[in-house]
Structures are given as C-alpha cells and as structure tokens.
Design an enzyme around this catalytic site. Structure first.
Site, PDB file in Angstrom:
ATOM      1  N   LEU A 102       0.847  -1.191   0.000  1.00  0.00           N
ATOM      2  CA  LEU A 102       0.000   0.000   0.000  1.00  0.00           C
ATOM      3  C   LEU A 102       0.880   1.237   0.000  1.00  0.00           C
ATOM      4  CD1 LEU A 102      -2.935  -0.688   2.514  1.00  0.00           C
ATOM      5  CD2 LEU A 102      -3.156  -0.018   0.129  1.00  0.00           C
ATOM      6  N   ASP A 103       0.407   2.299  -0.641  1.00  0.00           N
ATOM      7  CA  ASP A 103       1.128   3.567  -0.612  1.00  0.00           C
ATOM      8  C   ASP A 103       1.369   4.000   0.832  1.00  0.00           C
ATOM      9  OD1 ASP A 103       0.850   3.565  -3.307  1.00  0.00           O
ATOM     10  OD2 ASP A 103      -0.240   5.465  -3.452  1.00  0.00           O
ATOM     11  N   PRO A 104       2.485   4.700   1.091  1.00  0.00           N
ATOM     12  CA  PRO A 104       2.691   5.248   2.436  1.00  0.00           C
ATOM     13  C   PRO A 104       1.511   6.110   2.902  1.00  0.00           C
ATOM     14  CG  PRO A 104       4.718   5.389   1.198  1.00  0.00           C
ATOM     15  CD  PRO A 104       3.665   4.899   0.229  1.00  0.00           C
ATOM     16  N   ASP A 163      -0.012  -0.945  -5.576  1.00  0.00           N
ATOM     17  CA  ASP A 163      -0.218   0.473  -5.799  1.00  0.00           C
ATOM     18  C   ASP A 163       0.606   1.233  -4.768  1.00  0.00           C
ATOM     19  OD1 ASP A 163      -1.624   3.160  -5.602  1.00  0.00           O
ATOM     20  OD2 ASP A 163      -2.617   2.241  -7.306  1.00  0.00           O
ATOM     21  N   LEU A 164       1.880   1.370  -5.047  1.00  0.00           N
ATOM     22  CA  LEU A 164       2.785   1.928  -4.069  1.00  0.00           C
ATOM     23  C   LEU A 164       3.720   2.946  -4.689  1.00  0.00           C
ATOM     24  CD1 LEU A 164       4.181   1.755  -1.225  1.00  0.00           C
ATOM     25  CD2 LEU A 164       5.707   0.091  -2.239  1.00  0.00           C
TER      26      LEU A 164
END
Length: 435
Positions: free
Chosen positions: A90-92, A312-313
C-alpha cells in the site's frame, strides 16, 4: 545408533503443533504515513518478545540446529525473528487492509496478488505531480473551474470494464533492468516509453463530490525543478493536457539544456544523476518482489520501500508537505472501485484529470477489502497492536484459526473434485499445485 527418546519426541511434536497455531495469514489496518515494509518491522517488534510467538520461535531455533553448515551460512541474518511477509503493498499515504503472512503462511501470499481489491480514493483536480499523488512535487497546473460532478461522472464511463492503463513513473516495474522509480529518483529519462497494460475495473462509482473550499485537500507546496518537468512531460504525456503552453515548454527546454551543460562541466562522468541513491545490496528475487518482506528477520538497515509490481505503491518514503498557502480551492471527488491485479489507483487519478480537460492527483487512499479480508469485519486494528499482547494476541489467534480452517476446507473440496475427475483430465495437476 542413537536411542529413541519418546519423551523428547512427544515434547517436540507438542512444540511443533503449538508453533503451527501461530502460523497463517491475517490482515491488519495499515496506519497512514508508514510504508508497508515498515509495518512488518513494527509488527516484528511486538511479536518477537511475545508469549504468543514463543513456541514458534523455539521451534524455528530447533529447526535451524538441524540445518547443514551451508544452509546456515546462506542466512543473511542469524537472529531468529518471527517470519513475516505481506501480500500486496500500500502507498505510504494509504490506510486499510494489508494482508500479512506468518511463518509458512508467507507461502500463500502470492495468491493474494491476483485477487480483486476494493479501494476508496480521493482525487484532487487542477494539478499533476511526479508521483501522481499529493506526496509528490507539482509538475504543472491546469484550469479546474469547469470540472463538475456531472463531467466527472461522464468521464468515468471510459474507465469501467477492461481498459488499458499506463503505470506511474514511481512504480516498481522494470525497464531495461532498472525499476521505474529509480529513473525518477535519479532524474533520468526512461529509455523507452512506458507501455499501457490491460487491467479491469469491475465497479467504479462516486461516493462523494467535494466542492472547492469545502474540503481539507490541497496541492503539494513543492514544485518540481524545470529539468524534472521536461522529463516528466515526455514520460507522463503532459503535452496533451490543457494549461501547458508551447512557450512554457520551450523555456523549460532551454533552461534545462543550460543546466545540463553546467553539470557536465563539473563532472563529465556523472551527467544525469541529480540525487544520491543508496546502492542495492543485491538483486531481489521475483518471490521477494511479490511478497515484499517475506524473508525471516527483516534487516533494520534495509530500505522500507520494497515493492511488488502488482501493487499500488509510491516507491519512496512519505514526503509530508505543508498545506499550500495559495487561495486556490479546487474540487475533489471520492471514488469507490473494485479492481483486478495490476491496477494503479494513482494512474486513475492522473488519467481522470486529463479526461475532464484538467489535471488530477490522488490525495487519499483506503483499501477497504482484499479477497475475504474487509475493514470492520476481520481485520486487526493498529490500535490493537499498540494496546499490547493482551489485546492483539486473542484476536490474532482467532484470525489465524479461521484462516487455517478456511484453507483446510478449500483443500478438502479440491481433493473431492480430484476424485471425480477422469484419469485423462489435465486439471488435477493444477489443483494440486494450488493447494
């Protein structure tokens, strides 16, 4: 010949059974502003000294004593820690479902990369960034006063079903043996055009329309350098977007040429690298990229931005920005979508901005579901981890038990199907491999 010791044998069987009770797959609600790999390290800090994982750690130490000297030498880290991995980064900036494998459960993580996922994302109009989200640097701005809920709803029609999507520049895809985000970090132009890939959007709808001035979302305060803008124009196809004039591009190009010449005069051997990039210790294997942290004992010195190609990162640590002091108040929209593997929510934000004759970037992201794990139902809250072992251990034990039961039921069903098949069927081998 060594004498068989029944007491030791029984003790070892019991210890192994207890250790297996702490293996499997669960999901945790990832907190904001933390990379997925860092979440694993934080979980290890809670799990390693716990009573819950004590049998597993004891069994692992016993297993290591049975290893050959060559096997022991291959281990990069000698300390025994709880083995963790995750099934899709996952995105930050994102929160939500992060699937975590424990022990032998890490072997099941690959299957979660190919399942459907549900997201809620907020897209802010009027600006494009290098990372396609508000943690990046602004590349350009475009008019947005004409963007309404109706225009967005109409534009969403082209993003439903099976579509072609171009991944972001900040992604882990490999081009000529190098990840895309490495080109972006170094300010280098990607040697070939980033190709579009087929993805599927099973459901896409507007959850909430946010008029300008009624929400908290702002463009990043930091602007990209002119040289970076020129490279991004080519790679991200910003020339197709209204609001970017030919005169501006020509000015940027001229300034960039001067900048490049100055850099070359300083160091002829380093004409493109604009920032220092930590050297990779080794090339990750395909399995590690898929699991992103699926090795036992994550080294504290390793970078936290390990990535999967189907995730998605943004491949960088969070770059927190102060809210812009500009009086600009662009509109935003909150979308809910169910998508297949390989889909980039940030690319949707970027492409939707262009589809409404403006620009767009993602300003918030929540993964609400992945496979059978759904927020508010069977996902461990991060506050439970912070509450200590007395809080998280009973919940985790229940989640792992449910996962094992589900896996066993699935395996039994597949065995029944195998028994019904003809001897000439090709399906049994595939089913066996999947169990």
């Amino acid at each position: 010949m060594a004498q068989f010791n029944l007491a030791q044998f029984v003790k070892r069987v019991i210890s192994t059974a207890e250790a297996m009770g702490s293996e499997g797959v669960f999901a945790v609600n990832k907190p904001k502003s933390v990379s997925s790999a860092q979440v694993l390290r934080d979980l290890q800090k809670s799990f390693n000294p716990s009573q819950f994982f004590k049998p597993w750690l004891s069994a692992e130490r016993a297993n290591r004593l049975q290893e050959t000297r060559y096997e022991q030498k291959k281990r990069r880290k000698k300390t025994v820690e709880v083995k963790l991995g995750h099934g899709g980064t996952l995105d930050p900036m994102a929160t939500g479902v992060l699937i975590v494998g424990v022990g032998k459960g890490t072997k099941s993580l690959q299957s979660f990369l190919n399942c459907t996922k549900t997201y809620e994302a907020t897209i802010l109009f009027g600006a494009a960034t290098d990372s396609y989200d508000t943690l990046g640097k602004v590349l350009n701005k475009a008019p947005y006063t004409h963007v309404t809920r109706e225009t967005v709803e109409k534009a969403l029609e082209k993003f439903r079903g099976k579509i072609m999507q171009r991944p972001p520049l900040y992604s882990a895809l490999h081009v000529h043996g190098k990840r895309l985000y490495e080109y972006a970090r170094e300010g280098k132009e990607v040697p070939v055009e980033i190709q579009e890939r087929p993805v599927e959007v099973q459901e896409l709808s507007i959850v909430e329309w946010l008029e300008g001035g009624t929400h908290k979302y702002r463009w990043p305060a930091q602007e990209a350098e002119k040289e970076d803008k020129e490279v991004a124009e080519k790679v991200l196809h910003l020339r197709e977007v209204p609001g970017i004039s030919t005169e501006t591009r020509d000015d940027q190009s001229a300034d960039s040429d001067i900048s490049r010449k100055r850099k070359r005069s300083i160091n002829e051997e380093d004409d493109l690298v604009t920032t220092s990039v930590p050297a990779q210790k080794r090339q990750e294997t395909a399995e590690e990229l898929c699991m992103s942290g699926g090795l036992q004992g994550l080294d504290q010195g390793e970078p936290a931005n390990v990535m999967s190609e189907n995730s998605d990162l943004v491949a960088s640590e969070p770059r927190e920005q102060e809210p812009s002091q500009s009086e600009e108040r662009p509109p935003a929209v909150r979308l809910r979508m169910t998508v297949t593997s390989g889909f980039y929510v940030r690319s949707l934000a970027h492409d939707l901005g262009k589809a409404v004759d403006s620009l767009g970037c993602m300003s918030d992201l929540v993964r609400s579901r992945q496979e059978q794990f759904q927020l508010g139902q069977n996902v461990l809250e991060w506050s439970d981890i912070e509450g200590g072992e007395d809080v998280w251990a009973p919940k985790l034990e229940s989640m792992l038990r449910d996962w094992r039961a589900r896996t066993q039921d699935s395996g039994a069903a597949e065995e029944l199907d195998l028994g019904k098949g003809d001897a000439t069927d090709a399906a049994p081998d595939a089913n066996i491999a999947a169990t």
